[in-house]
Design an enzyme around this catalytic site. Structure first.
Site, mmCIF file in Angstrom:
data_model
loop_
_atom_site.group_PDB
_atom_site.id
_atom_site.type_symbol
_atom_site.label_atom_id
_atom_site.label_comp_id
_atom_site.label_asym_id
_atom_site.label_seq_id
_atom_site.Cartn_x
_atom_site.Cartn_y
_atom_site.Cartn_z
ATOM 1 C CG ASP A 1 17.094 21.756 -32.634
ATOM 2 O OD1 ASP A 1 17.141 22.988 -32.784
ATOM 3 O OD2 ASP A 1 16.771 20.960 -33.525
ATOM 4 C CB CYS B 1 4.260 -0.577 2.083
ATOM 5 S SG CYS B 1 2.969 -1.529 2.887
ATOM 6 C CG ASP C 1 15.827 17.578 -36.361
ATOM 7 O OD1 ASP C 1 16.119 18.781 -36.144
ATOM 8 O OD2 ASP C 1 15.873 17.054 -37.484
ATOM 9 C CG ASP D 1 14.875 23.541 -35.308
ATOM 10 O OD1 ASP D 1 15.295 24.706 -35.395
ATOM 11 O OD2 ASP D 1 15.337 22.583 -35.958
ATOM 12 C CB CYS E 1 -0.930 0.022 1.201
ATOM 13 S SG CYS E 1 -0.068 0.213 2.769
#
Length: 788
Positions: free
Chosen positions: A672, A19, A668, A468, A16
């Site tokens: 960047d 715990c 990409d 971009d 739970c």
């Protein structure tokens, strides 16, 4: 600065939120632990630590000190093997829980039948009806029928029946419910309390009360109290909690189904080509550089490069792209994808843990083991929840004992037990991790790899999306459309050859386009004698002994080269969306090239969808304003920030953040990476560089801008599910505890039986997990058909 190490430790015995919270707090207070994420769903602790202060074994010992099991991970085991081991353990847990639940339920039914004659006997002694509303209902509804069907049960002496129930209950508690009591004891010895504490106290008290009533009934009768026994309640509570645990274990297994599907993509064998003969070998026998044959309909065994033949390959399970991708000699293929039409041979490149499939599995496991910030709300509550419930149970007992005019002890006892049983915080512990697990799995099916719960939650709060230009809004595969040459130092073709010779060392798509244009004119490219990339401006170097500078106006300005002779032509190219590239040879302007990069087919639709979600869309580009504006106009982007270098992109993102925006950056390339890291959510196109992917929070396996829409919409849906789960978990306890305590009794005469309380508690956890599982069938906002 000391480098940190990271270890993922399997933790057993957590049931739970309390715990999970105890292990989390313990690790958080351990000297040398930099960061710890304890996950109830994956039953693991991901710990970053300073190796100069403690070891992985010391962390394992620290977890064991809290009363839970922990082991060091098996050395050399891959993420897929770890997942398979976890799936087997979870399957075994489900089978064991189901077996115990079935046996306990059967015993509970027997106990309920046997309890009827006992309650009838007490009523016959003038002790009145049982105070348990469920059993009172059973007496009225079932007792008459039972007397007709099984009259012999009523002929057995009550003392024999009660002693038989005592024995049966003790067996069920010692076998089916044993783990509740051992774990509660472990928690007690560590001065803590959790779900097992509540169950152990509730059922233990009921059993003790019943045992005294069985062994010394005169003690109760002499005080005018019926010697009621609650054996059937103890057994049925254990049975119902086990049923809930079993359903929960099965549902938790379903949350990792996406991960299992990915692991199952990996073929077990490959067709190795030796002396032009195909030999089927185990995958482990394949080495980098081996040539493998792939027939139509077969899965590609490993990552590689096509060396002969051609085909169309279905990469949908890895990228979400539903249309098969053509593959020819030189193209890269991914292990686990499906060869559709033709046959081809490939040269193996990356294997094992370095393969694309293995890296995706590792990324998903790491993501599913992480925590979303919203989880802290549940942690704060669960940390104080159990002590508060124990206090409420004591208060309930005292109030009922004082206020009740009939059988005060029995009523007080039943109400206190109901409070303990109904208040288990299981649902709170599962509310967030189940949603994270299912959402990251669903994302992977769509080709969206999300690096954890924190990234998922941040993505749900994004207000501004920054694209971009090259490779994200545009195809990233530009072509040379115009060449303008001035001066007599070199011919137009010669200038193009020199530029292409220099640019062939560049990773930038513009460089590739120029090199391709020169080769198309029949030029033979030379090797650059010197090469340097000037980030955000262009490239410089030496080719055939001639000093070259190729790039934008800023680069020309750095070398004090006047670009005015080409200004009109360049402005015209820019106004039509073409990117101008100036060329200087030996310190003098020699000409310029125009490169056009068409926008992707889905860019405009993605921008429209993002704006429909209420998001602001911005485009950043190092290109000129005229070129950037032309591309943005075509894509439907209203705001463009052009002619910016990487540091300028970072500053622009900071500016958006300072204005209150939560910014997602989509890029990409290498240039960047800084802005991806600066953004609140970095989204890397998977077709880009590894550096960009490393710096991102979300990786898109497809270059399709609609994947950005999928990622952000899925994140929003996930946060909604997390909030719903937390809301219902809190509401369940907020309503259930007062009802169990008897708050409705003065007005509506309604009491909650401990049996019904245990059923409600079990169903609360199942409902939370089931709600999270709805994300498995999540579809994108436009309802497009996507891979499921």
């Amino acid at each position: 600065m000391t480098a940190t190490e990271r270890v993922v430790i399997p933790v057993s015995g957590m049931t739970c939120a309390a715990c999970q919270g105890r292990v989390q707090r313990t690790l958080g207070k351990t000297a040398g632990v930099v960061e710890a994420n304890v996950n109830l769903m994956t039953n693991s602790a991901t710990v970053s630590f300073d190796p100069s202060q403690l070891t992985a074994q010391a962390i394992v010992d620290r977890i064991r000190d809290t009363g839970y099991g922990a082991e060091l991970p098996v050395p050399g085991r891959s993420a897929a093997e770890e997942q398979e081991a976890q799936d087997k353990a979870r399957s075994a847990e489900f089978v064991e829980l189901r077996h115990k639940a079935v046996v306990a339920a059967g015993a509970g039914l027997v106990a309920m039948i046997v309890s009827m004659p006992l309650m009838a006997a007490n009523a016959h002694l003038g002790m009145g009806e049982t105070s348990d509303p469920f059993m009172r209902w059973a007496m009225h509804v079932l007792d008459p029928a039972l007397r007709r069907v099984m009259p012999w049960v009523y002929a057995i002496p009550a003392s024999v029946l009660s002693h038989a129930l005592l024995l049966l209950t003790a067996i069920i508690m010692a076998w089916a419910g044993r783990h509740f009591y051992t774990r509660a004891w472990q928690a007690f010895t560590h001065r803590s309390a959790d779900m097992n504490t509540l169950i152990a106290i509730g059922t233990g008290a009921a059993f003790t009360f019943s045992a005294v009533a069985t062994l010394a009934p005169g003690f109760f009768v002499s005080r005018g109290v019926a010697p009621d026994v609650y054996y059937e309640a103890v057994i049925i509570i254990i049975a119902l909690i086990l049923v809930g645990n079993a359903l929960e274990a099965r549902a938790k297994g379903e949350t990792s189904s996406a991960l299992r599907k990915l692991i199952d993509l990996q073929p077990r064998t490959a067709r190795l080509v030796r002396d032009e003969q195909e030999v089927e070998v185990p995958l482990d026998a394949v080495r980098s550089g081996d040539v493998l044959a792939v027939r139509p309909g077969e899965r590609v065994p490993v990552d590689g490069t096509v060396v002969s033949g051609e085909s169309a390959v279905d990469e949908s399970m890895l990228t979400g792209e539903s249309i098969p991708v053509p593959k020819r000699v030189g193209d890269r293929v991914i292990g686990g994808s499906v060869n559709r039409t033709g046959a081809f041979r490939l040269s193996a490149t990356t294997l094992g843990a370095d393969s694309v499939l293995s890296r995706i599995v590792t990324l998903m496991r790491d993501a599913q083991g992480s925590r979303a910030p919203i989880q802290r709300q549940a942690d704060r509550i669960s940390g104080i929840f159990v002590p508060i419930v124990l206090s409420i149970a004591v208060a309930t007992f005292v109030v009922w004992f004082i206020a009740s005019d009939t059988a005060p002890f029995v009523r007080a006892f039943a109400a206190a037990v109901a409070v303990l049983i109904i208040a288990c915080p299981c649902a709170m512990g599962l509310a967030v991790p189940t949603a994270v697990m299912v959402a990251t799995g669903r994302g992977a099916q769509l080709g969206v790899l999300i690096k954890g719960g924190e990234a998922l939650e941040r993505a749900s709060r994004v207000t501004t999306v920054v694209f971009d230009k090259t490779g994200t809004v545009t195809e990233g595969r530009p072509v040379v459309t115009d060449v303008r040459h001035i001066g007599d130092a070199v011919s137009e073709t010669g200038m193009l050859r020199l530029v292409a010779s220099l640019e062939q060392s560049s990773e930038h798509p513009l460089g590739e386009a120029i090199a391709a244009a020169a080769v198309a004119r029949g030029s033979t490219l030379a090797r650059a004698e010197a090469f340097d990339s000037v980030t955000g401006k262009g490239v410089v170097g030496v080719v055939d002994g001639r000093a070259m500078a190729v790039g934008n106006a800023a680069l020309m300005a750095d070398y004090a080269i006047d670009v005015a002779p080409l200004r009109v032509a360049v402005d015209d190219w820019s106004a039509n969306g073409r990117t101008p590239v100036y060329v200087a040879i030996d310190g003098a302007l020699a000409g310029a090239l125009a490169v056009a990069d068409p926008i992707k087919a889905t860019s405009a639709r993605a921008v429209s969808a993002l704006r429909g979600m209420g998001l602001e869309v911005v485009m950043l580009t190092g290109d000129t304003w005229l070129t950037g504006e032309a591309i943005a106009r075509e894509a439907g982007i209203a705001r463009v920030v052009a002619d910016v270098r990487p540091e300028g992109k970072v500053e622009e993102i900071r500016r958006l953040q300072r204005s209150g925006g939560v910014v997602a950056m989509v890029g990409d390339g290498i240039n960047d990476a800084p802005s991806l890291a600066q953004a609140d959510v970095g989204i890397a196109i998977g077709t880009g560089t590894d550096i960009a992917i490393e710096a991102s929070d979300i990786t898109l396996m497809r270059g399709d801008p609609m994947s950005v829409v999928d990622a952000l919409a899925l994140a929003r849906a996930s946060l909604r599910i997390m909030r719903q789960n937390l809301f219902w978990a809190f509401v369940y306890n907020s309503i259930g505890i007062p009802v169990a305590a008897g708050a409705l009794y003065p007005f509506l005469r309604i009491l909650l039986s401990p049996i019904l309380a245990s059923a409600a508690m079990a169903m609360s956890s199942v409902s939370v997990v089931s709600n999270s599982l709805r994300l498995r069938s999540w579809r994108d906002p436009e309802g497009r058909t996507t891979h499921a």
